[in-house]
Design a protein around this motif. Structure first.
Motif, short mmCIF file in Angstrom:
data_model
loop_
_atom_site.label_atom_id
_atom_site.label_comp_id
_atom_site.label_asym_id
_atom_site.label_seq_id
_atom_site.Cartn_x
_atom_site.Cartn_y
_atom_site.Cartn_z
N ILE A 16 33.80 31.71 39.23
CA ILE A 16 34.68 32.30 40.23
C ILE A 16 35.86 31.38 40.52
O ILE A 16 37.01 31.82 40.58
CB ILE A 16 33.87 32.61 41.51
N TYR A 17 35.60 30.09 40.64
CA TYR A 17 36.69 29.14 40.90
C TYR A 17 37.69 29.13 39.74
O TYR A 17 38.90 29.08 39.96
CB TYR A 17 36.13 27.73 41.10
N THR A 18 37.16 29.16 38.52
CA THR A 18 38.07 29.14 37.37
C THR A 18 38.95 30.39 37.37
O THR A 18 40.15 30.32 37.13
CB THR A 18 37.26 29.07 36.06
N MET A 19 38.33 31.52 37.67
CA MET A 19 39.11 32.76 37.72
C MET A 19 40.22 32.66 38.76
O MET A 19 41.39 32.97 38.47
CB MET A 19 38.17 33.92 38.05
N VAL A 20 39.87 32.20 39.95
CA VAL A 20 40.87 32.09 41.02
C VAL A 20 41.97 31.12 40.61
O VAL A 20 43.17 31.38 40.81
CB VAL A 20 40.20 31.62 42.33
N MET A 21 41.59 30.03 40.00
CA MET A 21 42.57 29.02 39.60
C MET A 21 43.52 29.57 38.55
O MET A 21 44.75 29.42 38.65
CB MET A 21 41.81 27.81 39.04
N VAL A 22 42.97 30.22 37.52
CA VAL A 22 43.82 30.75 36.44
C VAL A 22 44.80 31.77 37.02
O VAL A 22 46.00 31.75 36.72
CB VAL A 22 42.95 31.38 35.33
N ILE A 23 44.29 32.66 37.87
CA ILE A 23 45.18 33.68 38.43
C ILE A 23 46.25 33.03 39.31
O ILE A 23 47.42 33.40 39.26
CB ILE A 23 44.37 34.73 39.22
N SER A 24 45.86 32.03 40.09
CA SER A 24 46.85 31.37 40.95
C SER A 24 47.94 30.71 40.11
O SER A 24 49.12 30.76 40.46
CB SER A 24 46.20 30.31 41.82
N LEU A 25 47.53 30.07 39.02
CA LEU A 25 48.52 29.40 38.18
C LEU A 25 49.48 30.41 37.55
O LEU A 25 50.66 30.14 37.38
CB LEU A 25 47.83 28.59 37.08
#
Lengths: 353, 363
Positions: free
Chosen positions: B229-238
């Motif tokens: 979940i964190y990776t998903m949020v991070m990728v989308i934020s970037l």
């Protein structure tokens, strides 16, 4: 005991915060900003109050203040508080856009109640005049303009833009924002092109034809209708034009060169000549290729002269270069050689030959 | 743990996945991308994965620490360090857990105040939350575990809203990959630790698991879910923000929700924040439960009464924090303490337990 505590809770939990009743709160859809006197901003708004008996009342107000939020205090004779949750369009007059608009945008980006899909537009002439002139739009000028811009992006030839993307490009390195230009013409509003920004200041314009080419080259895009003039004086209409764009930057840090390759795909829906033969189709494809390339080259040159980067070439360079150095890039940008390759493929041409 | 524990007080091993996951994910996810990107820029998502892997190692260590018998960390402290030093460790653990409660609760209420109700006084939502917490804690650990389960299941649909920002995303922002120095990755990982802390609850919940040894896989699943979940949020934020813009955005995940378009609601983040109550609640219950365990076993106060003291303490602490800077400060402190807990204390206890066992085997 149970009911007792329920009642106590009902009393305790009401009135914690100020209430806002939808029928009484005026809803703001559009604001226009012009230069006011003594360095002030002149804001014009068009408000809609939703009556319980289904009548939508639209009125416009104007005020002057030094800040965008300060305008709210100046708006006299207005029911308050004003809700900006449905804010749809922010308009700036050209001379205000030339001086910079980020201060005003900041007040909307900062406010949690405002959305990020607000459209930003530049008006040829006065923004206030355009808003005050209600024309005959039943739904009000705000929602009307919102639809106008939205549809030009989704079905027309306008590249994607909104306050979020403006902010994105304003704070991002190696890219500059663009916003649509609107113009009031007697009884209607028209989109006349694209305003080019250097960070927050408007520095140039593209006309409608260039706007379409810009959208095709900027990034992969699917456009609406385009009327193409052929060398023999005939016209062809292309629809569902899809572009696939690739930016290649070589030697970003040392001796940069950029190649933009564009693959276009479109359908012919109208042709004024006699017969749509294979050769004519080829001719149409070739003409479009030449046109996109010519416009592209011209635009890149124009951008480099202005020192702006609406194609985000700098950002592409960053994403393709290790340890990218923006400082050097900005120095070199005006002289970076940019080549454009265009390939057009004509798909369908209707159900007759 | 008392050896006379009854079977019906225990929970199924798979629930440890929800317990660990819900204790890890809290308010941090609403704003962590910018802090990580400040160090690692477009490689921040790699930092998120690295930290996730590091936390798998911590899970492994914890299972080694807990491996013999059915003791929790409080018993082990007493067993290994004697009554006085053991009690000191236990009280420190309790303070750490309470600090966790305060940070999560106060930060979430700050979100509510910044986004939804600027005029809302802090004590009202704090009071409501703590009342509910008491209600859950009064039900015992099984109820707490149930809350954790629902705290993950109910808001799970929010994952689908992640597709909305894709429309405005530029995935070339992720390139060039691995373009940062080792030091930047390390600093990013240290910063990321705050978002991953929370698996320490395993040290207390362990004796409440049926077949505790077979629960290991589920504990790893919990961390894996968090990492995903964190990776998903991070990728989308970037992809959704440009680098400079991300640094401006305090609650980047919430701001990204602004582009969700639904016919019946203009501002989706209001729904998002509302559902986030479900995410935050298990956090508070778990940390408070952990702290009350310490109270019961070390101070010998009945859990029922000790919870009252804790609630009063948390309430006062939360109300005393009045502005954004203080909330930020609180988060920074917790981040530092969390780093020490994970990178010094847990390896220390791990080594100590290994040595202790070896010595014991010899004698």
């Amino acid at each position: 005991m149970k009911y007792c505590s329920l009642i106590v809770l009902c009393i305790l939990l009401t009135g914690c915060v100020a209430e806002e009743i939808i029928d009484e709160v005026p809803i703001l859809f559009i604001v226009g900003y012009d230069n006011g006197k003594e360095g002030k901003i002149k804001g014009t708004i068009s408000l809609q109050t939703f009556d319980p008996n289904q009548e939508v009342e639209t009125r416009s107000f104007e005020a002057e203040a030094y800040t965008s939020k300060g305008l709210r205090n100046q708006l006299s004779g207005l029911p308050k508080p004003i809700s900006i949750g449905k804010m749809a369009v922010l308009l700036f007059s050209e001379d205000m856009a030339e001086e910079g608009i980020i201060d005003v945008l900041d007040s909307f980006l900062r406010d949690p109640a405002a959305g990020r899909l607000i459209y930003v537009g530049v008006v040829e002439g006065s923004a206030g005049e355009l808003i005050k002139n209600e024309f005959q739009y039943l739904q009000g000028i705000g929602p009307f303009l919102q639809n106008l811009i939205k549809q030009s992006i989704e079905y027309g030839n306008m590249p994607q833009n909104n306050i979020h993307l403006f902010d994105y490009k304003y704070y991002g390195d190696g890219m500059d924002p663009v916003v649509p230009i609107l113009k009031k013409e007697k009884t209607e509003v028209k989109i006349t092109g694209l305003a080019l920004f250097e960070d927050e200041k408007m520095v140039g314009k593209l006309n409608l034809d260039e706007m379409f080419m810009f959208a095709l080259i900027n990034k992969s895009f699917s456009a609406g209708l385009y009327e193409l003039e052929l060398p023999d004086g005939e016209y062809a209409n292309l629809q569902k034009i899809k572009s696939k764009v690739k930016y290649k930057v070589k030697n970003g840090n040392t001796n940069p060169s950029v190649n933009i390759s564009i693959k276009l795909n479109g359908n012919i829906v109208e042709y004024t000549g006699d017969k749509l033969s294979k050769e004519t189709k080829q001719e149409i494809a070739k003409t479009l290729e030449r046109k996109v390339k010519a416009h592209g080259d011209e635009m890149v040159k124009k951008f480099q002269e202005l020192g702006i980067d609406p194609f985000s070439i700098g950002d592409h360079a960053r994403s393709q270069t290790r340890n990218f150095d923006f400082k050097k890039w900005y120095d070199r940008y005006p002289d970076v050689p940019v080549t454009i390759d265009v390939k057009v493929n004509i798909g369908e041409s209707g159900i007759i030959d | 743990m008392e050896q006379s524990k009854r079977n019906d007080l225990l929970i199924s091993p798979f629930l440890i996945m929800f317990i660990i996951h819900s204790n890890q994910v809290g308010v941090g996810i609403l704003g962590f991308p910018r802090y990580i990107a400040a160090y690692a820029g477009n490689d921040a998502w790699i930092v998120v994965i690295i930290t996730g892997v590091v936390f798998h190692v911590f899970i492994w260590m914890m299972y080694r620490i807990l491996s013999d018998g059915s003791y929790d960390i409080i018993d082990l402290h007493n067993k290994w360090f004697g009554k006085w030093i053991g009690s000191f460790f236990n009280i420190a653990l309790m303070m750490y857990l309470l600090l966790g409660t305060i940070v999560i609760l106060r930060t979430f209420i700050e979100v509510i105040q910044a986004w939804m109700f600027p005029e809302l006084a802090t004590w009202i939502p704090v009071g409501m939350y703590l009342l509910l917490t008491y209600y859950v804690l009064a039900g015992g650990f099984r109820t707490v575990a149930g809350i954790c389960f629902f705290g993950v299941i109910i808001p799970v649909w929010l994952v689908f809203t992640a597709t909305a920002p894709l429309k405005f995303s530029t995935f070339s922002n992720l390139f060039p990959m691995m373009d940062h120095t080792l030091q930047e990755f390390a600093l990013g990982t240290r910063q990321m630790t705050l978002s991953y802390v929370g698996i320490d609850i395993l040290l207390l919940a362990y004796p409440f698991l049926k077949n505790p040894k077979s629960s290991r896989m589920w504990a790893h699943m919990g961390v894996l879910l968090t990492t995903l979940i964190y990776t998903m949020v991070m990728v989308i934020s970037l992809a959704f923000y440009s680098e400079g813009q991300l640094q401006q955005s305090i609650w980047s995940t919430l701001i990204a929700w602004k582009v969700v378009e639904l016919p019946f609601v203009e501002r989706f983040e209001y729904i998002g924040i509302t559902f986030w109550c479900f995410v935050v609640f298990p956090n508070i219950c778990l940390t408070m439960w952990g702290a009350s365990r310490v109270g019961k076993k070390v101070l010998h106060i009945k859990q029922k009464y000790f919870v009252f003291i804790l609630i009063a303490f948390v309430f006062t602490a939360c109300v005393m924090v009045t502005n954004r800077d203080q909330v930020d400060y609180l988060n920074t402190i917790t981040s530092i303490i969390g780093t020490y807990v994970y990178y010094f204390y847990i390896p220390f206890i791990f080594l100590y337990s290994m040595i202790w066992r070896r010595v014991k085997r010899r004698t």
